[in-house]
Design an enzyme around this catalytic site. Structure first.
Site, PDB file in Angstrom:
ATOM      1  N   ALA A 191      37.945  43.970 -23.332  1.00  0.00           N
ATOM      2  CA  ALA A 191      37.707  45.414 -23.284  1.00  0.00           C
ATOM      3  C   ALA A 191      38.067  45.971 -21.917  1.00  0.00           C
ATOM      4  O   ALA A 191      38.752  47.000 -21.801  1.00  0.00           O
ATOM      5  CB  ALA A 191      36.250  45.723 -23.621  1.00  0.00           C
ATOM      6  N   TYR A 192      37.626  45.301 -20.873  1.00  0.00           N
ATOM      7  CA  TYR A 192      37.925  45.753 -19.512  1.00  0.00           C
ATOM      8  C   TYR A 192      39.431  45.733 -19.267  1.00  0.00           C
ATOM      9  O   TYR A 192      40.011  46.717 -18.782  1.00  0.00           O
ATOM     10  CB  TYR A 192      37.206  44.869 -18.501  1.00  0.00           C
ATOM     11  CG  TYR A 192      37.365  45.323 -17.072  1.00  0.00           C
ATOM     12  CD1 TYR A 192      36.661  46.433 -16.597  1.00  0.00           C
ATOM     13  CD2 TYR A 192      38.215  44.656 -16.201  1.00  0.00           C
ATOM     14  CE1 TYR A 192      36.810  46.861 -15.285  1.00  0.00           C
ATOM     15  CE2 TYR A 192      38.374  45.075 -14.886  1.00  0.00           C
ATOM     16  CZ  TYR A 192      37.666  46.180 -14.435  1.00  0.00           C
ATOM     17  OH  TYR A 192      37.824  46.602 -13.130  1.00  0.00           O
TER      18      TYR A 192
END
Length: 250
Positions: A156-157
């Site tokens: 996600a990051y």
């Protein structure tokens, strides 16, 4: 720093996530160089403590960057109280948990994108009209080397920071014939409170990828950001600037 005295004279900056970490270092430097700064952050107590320590020239505003209405209101308040917006440093961000893509919690995925992507988009969107009114502006979005290389167990990051790079390039091209520049910074790991959101295994992995063998320092990143946020950055837009200790491969 004396050689940069007055570099931000008469300039009004917004720094998101400005009550701590890299954002706070940028706030302090802009103030020291003659500017005024609106510190946007979520934590009222932290903002109050930060503003009290900064002295004149700083305005604290509680903002949830993941909420368009909150960002729009904050931009209007900043412009009204300080006299416009010349600079945006979009520094607010979260890492989310460390997990493989196929086990990544869906709600955490959405939250990372809400803050790291939608939040940067909202802030960029909100300040551009104020900059267009002056035909001058400097936007600096904070991405990450993870957005270029893709860190395992941080899908996600990594994905959100890749999106910030794409947004920066798009907006930079849209505004290229104006007095507004848009660039982003892609730091390797810098030891801030955001490390509290990561596993030790992931922290060790990030360090192992840096040829210099150390984490970046907040002041090193702030120095680059402040150049990109200054009048000196006049022929660079849609750019991606590494602060990676040699890690970046392209």
């Amino acid at each position: 720093m004396s050689e940069f005295a007055g570099r931000f004279k008469d300039k009004i900056a917004v720094v998101t996530g400005g009550a701590a970490g890299i954002g706070l270092a940028v706030v302090k430097r802009i103030l020291a160089e003659g500017g005024r700064v609106a510190v946007w952050d979520r934590d009222q107590k932290q903002i109050d403590a930060t503003i009290a320590s900064l002295g004149e020239g700083a305005l604290g505003i509680v903002v949830d960057v993941a909420d368009w209405a909150s960002v729009e209101k904050a931009a209007a308040k900043t412009a009204e109280q300080l006299g416009g917006i010349d600079v945006l440093v979009a520094s607010a961000g979260i890492t989310g948990p460390n997990a493989t893509t196929w086990t990544y919690p869906i709600e955490d995925w959405k939250r990372v994108f809400d803050v790291n992507v939608h939040g940067v988009f909202y802030c960029d969107r909100a300040v551009v009209p104020f900059m267009q009114a002056k035909d001058y502006g400097r936007i600096v979005n904070i991405a990450s080397i993870a957005g270029k290389e893709g860190n395992p167990n941080a899908p996600a990051y990594s994905s959100s920071k890749a999106a910030v790079i794409g947004l920066t390039k798009s907006l930079g091209k849209e505004l290229a014939k104006t007095g507004i520049t848009v660039n982003c910074v892609t730091p390797a790991a810098v030891r801030t409170a955001i490390f509290d959101q990561m596993s030790q295994e992931h922290i060790d992995f990030m360090l192992s990828k840096i040829p210099m063998g150390r984490f970046g320092q907040i002041e090193e990143v702030a120095a680059l950001i402040c150049w990109l946020a200054s009048e000196e950055c006049s022929f660079t837009t849609g750019g991606v600037f590494d602060v990676s200790g040699g890690r970046a491969t392209y």
